[in-house]
Structure formats: structure tokens, C-alpha cells
Design a protein around this motif. Structure first.
Motif, PDB file in Angstrom:
ATOM      1  N   THR A 103      46.005  32.025  36.160  1.00  0.00           N
ATOM      2  CA  THR A 103      44.674  32.116  35.559  1.00  0.00           C
ATOM      3  C   THR A 103      43.635  32.530  36.585  1.00  0.00           C
ATOM      4  OG1 THR A 103      45.269  30.379  33.971  1.00  0.00           O
ATOM      5  CG2 THR A 103      42.928  30.864  34.254  1.00  0.00           C
ATOM      6  N   THR A 104      43.685  31.950  37.778  1.00  0.00           N
ATOM      7  CA  THR A 104      42.711  32.298  38.816  1.00  0.00           C
ATOM      8  C   THR A 104      42.864  33.756  39.253  1.00  0.00           C
ATOM      9  OG1 THR A 104      44.218  31.422  40.514  1.00  0.00           O
ATOM     10  CG2 THR A 104      42.525  29.942  39.667  1.00  0.00           C
ATOM     11  N   GLY A 109      40.187  39.464  38.582  1.00  0.00           N
ATOM     12  CA  GLY A 109      40.203  40.873  38.224  1.00  0.00           C
ATOM     13  C   GLY A 109      39.269  41.250  37.088  1.00  0.00           C
ATOM     14  N   ILE A 110      38.558  40.272  36.525  1.00  0.00           N
ATOM     15  CA  ILE A 110      37.659  40.556  35.400  1.00  0.00           C
ATOM     16  C   ILE A 110      36.383  41.215  35.919  1.00  0.00           C
ATOM     17  CG2 ILE A 110      36.255  39.518  33.575  1.00  0.00           C
ATOM     18  CD1 ILE A 110      38.352  37.389  33.258  1.00  0.00           C
ATOM     19  N   PRO A 111      35.927  42.311  35.317  1.00  0.00           N
ATOM     20  CA  PRO A 111      34.681  42.961  35.761  1.00  0.00           C
ATOM     21  C   PRO A 111      33.485  42.016  35.645  1.00  0.00           C
ATOM     22  CG  PRO A 111      35.931  44.388  34.293  1.00  0.00           C
ATOM     23  CD  PRO A 111      36.594  43.057  34.243  1.00  0.00           C
ATOM     24  N   LEU A 147      37.943  32.979  43.695  1.00  0.00           N
ATOM     25  CA  LEU A 147      38.014  33.444  45.084  1.00  0.00           C
ATOM     26  C   LEU A 147      38.066  32.267  46.051  1.00  0.00           C
ATOM     27  CD1 LEU A 147      37.822  35.640  47.272  1.00  0.00           C
ATOM     28  CD2 LEU A 147      35.343  35.579  46.995  1.00  0.00           C
ATOM     29  N   ILE A 148      37.215  31.284  45.836  1.00  0.00           N
ATOM     30  CA  ILE A 148      37.198  30.119  46.717  1.00  0.00           C
ATOM     31  C   ILE A 148      38.486  29.315  46.576  1.00  0.00           C
ATOM     32  CG2 ILE A 148      36.029  27.918  47.170  1.00  0.00           C
ATOM     33  CD1 ILE A 148      33.418  29.258  46.435  1.00  0.00           C
TER      34      ILE A 148
END
Length: 276
Positions: A103-104, A109-111, A147-148
Motif C-alpha cells: 500500500t505504501t 506513485g500516486i500523482p 516516503l517517511i
């Protein structure tokens, strides 16, 4: 012998060529921004209030700092604690963990404009937060959370198991080992992820136009609308009359990003020396 091999020489040349091209492109970008923007930096651009005469960057700069702090306050604790759970407390082969990681990676990758539409529909309209700094910050927090999480997870995995075993051998519990041994050792890697997150926050425009709004002032509260430096530069560039001011704003944004990276690298070096 391998150094004299033709293939090794070609690969070495390609590596140096790639590094040189990357460094050259970076210098060209920085040089172009400085050449186009520095001559248009004026004292009026640093006035406390924005007007059509000065196009001040100060309100946008303050909003950028506020937006960054609020977003990090929301995303960093959740991201770090989630990564700790995935690495330190979940068993190997856990299907739930695999689902969370997938999921992360998908969320990364989602705009950004999709995040902006979600923030507008859910935060602005459904929760009635209106176009505000808070709506923008929460949207950005959702954007940087994957990202984190991923960078923190990799940083925790890079800590040798010998550290954990040594701590357990001395009688320390799981929680104490994680927070006194593992986290300090992984701090430089975690900080690197936070630096990348800050860069994405500072440079974001699409998501914030739909959530934070474009008001050229510092709001009296987090529920007020305000533009960041990136939005300020975008709006100026769309108006032909203010293109020089847009380049000048790009210089301010460039200096801000370089300053944040330099400070973060300084902190990371201090943490690394402290753990040696």
C-alpha cells in the motif's frame, strides 16, 4: 587483472560520464535560475505585506515554513512509529505487513493532483476545513507519509542485529532497545527521509492549490488560506507582467531548499559522530 579488462574500463567510464552529466545539469539549472532571478531581487520583494506593486515573497515564505512544520508534525511520528512496528514488532512472513508495504509503495506513485482532489473533496468540503493551511498541511502529510515510512523502515533494517542482541543480553527490554539503541543508530537514515519529505513539501503546487488556496497573505490561524513559495512562483509566472519576479522567487526558493539540506546534513553528521 579486472581493472585492465576492457569491460571494466567501459563501465568505469560510463559511471564517471553519468556523474559528470548529472553534476553539469545541476550546475546549469542553478546557474540559469541565479542569472535570471538575482538581478530582479529588490528590497520591495521582502516587504511584510504583498501588494500588486511589490509582489513580496515574505508572506509566501512564512506560509511555506508553517506548512512544512505542520505537515511534519503530523506525518513524522505516524511514519516512524509505523516503521518501528513493521520492522521490530511484526513477525516475518506476516501478510498484513506485506499488505501495508504494498500500500505504501502504491501511495508513493500516486500523482500529487490526485491527493489535491482528495484533500479538496474530503478535507475542504466534507470536513468543512475550507481552503486553509490546515487542509493543505494534512494533504501533504498524507503525501509524504509513505516516503517517511519506507525510508525509516530501510534505516531500521540497516541497524545490525548485533546491536539488538547486545542490548537484550544486558537485560534491556524490547521497547528500551528500540528507543535507546536502534533508533539513534538509524537516525541519519531517518533524517534523510525527512529531508526528502521537506523537499516535496516545499516544491508542491498542485495539491495545495486545491486545498490551501492562493491568498497572498499570512493567515491569522491554520484555518485561513495562504499560498506557499511554489504556488506564489507559479501564479507570478502565469502572468506575463510578473515573470521577472517569478524568477526572483525561484532564487529565494532555491536558497531555502539549499539551506534546509545544509542544516539537515549538519545535523545528520553530528548524529553519526555521536553514535560512533
Amino acid at each position: 587483472m579486472h581493472k585492465k579488462h576492457l569491460g571494466s574500463r567501459i563501465l568505469k567510464a560510463l559511471v564517471f560520464l553519468s556523474a559528470g552529466i548529472t553534476f553539469t545539469i545541476l550546475l546549469l539549472l542553478i546557474g540559469y535560475i541565479l542569472i535570471q532571478g538575482v538581478p530582479h531581487l529588490t528590497a520591495t520583494m521582502f516587504s511584510l505585506e504583498f501588494t500588486t506593486d511589490n509582489q513580496s515573497v515574505i508572506p509566501a515564505l512564512i506560509n511555506t515554513v508553517i506548512m512544512t512544520i505542520v505537515s511534519l508534525l503530523v506525518a513524522v511520528p505516524i511514519g516512524i512509529f509505523s516503521a518501528i512496528f513493521l520492522v521490530e514488532y511484526s513477525g516475518k512472513g506476516n501478510r498484513f505487513v506485506d499488505l501495508v508495504r504494498m500500500t505504501t509503495e502504491t501511495l508513493q506513485g500516486i500523482p500529487s493532483i490526485i491527493y489535491g482532489l482528495f484533500g479538496m473533496l474530503f478535507l475542504v468540503y466534507r470536513l468543512k476545513l475550507d481552503y486553509s493551511i490546515l487542509s493543505g498541511a494534512l494533504t501533504l502529510a498524507i503525501m509524504i507519509l509513505p516516503l517517511i515510512m519506507r525510508t525509516t523502515e530501510e534505516a531500521l533494517k540497516s541497524v545490525p542485529d548485533l546491536y539488538r542482541e547486545g542490548s537484550f543480553g544486558l537485560g534491556a527490554g524490547k521497547l528500551r532497545t528500540v528507543f535507546r539503541i536502534v533508533l539513534p543508530s538509524a537516525a541519519p537514515g531517518i533524517l534523510a527521509g525527512i529531508i526528502l519529505a521537506i523537499g516535496r513539501i516545499v516544491g508542491e503546487t498542485a495539491a495545495l492549490i486545491y486545498t490551501a488556496g492562493t491568498m497572498a497573505k499570512v493567515p491569522s490561524s491554520l484555518l485561513g488560506s495562504g499560498r506557499t513559495l511554489a504556488i506564489h512562483m507559479y501564479l507570478l509566472s502565469t502572468e506575463a507582467l510578473y515573470l521577472p519576479q517569478a524568477y526572483a522567487t525561484a532564487v529565494v526558493l532555491l536558497v531555502l531548499v539549499i539551506g534546509i539540506n545544509a542544516f539537515s546534513n549538519f545535523v545528520a553528521n553530528r548524529l553519526t559522530k555521536g553514535n560512533v
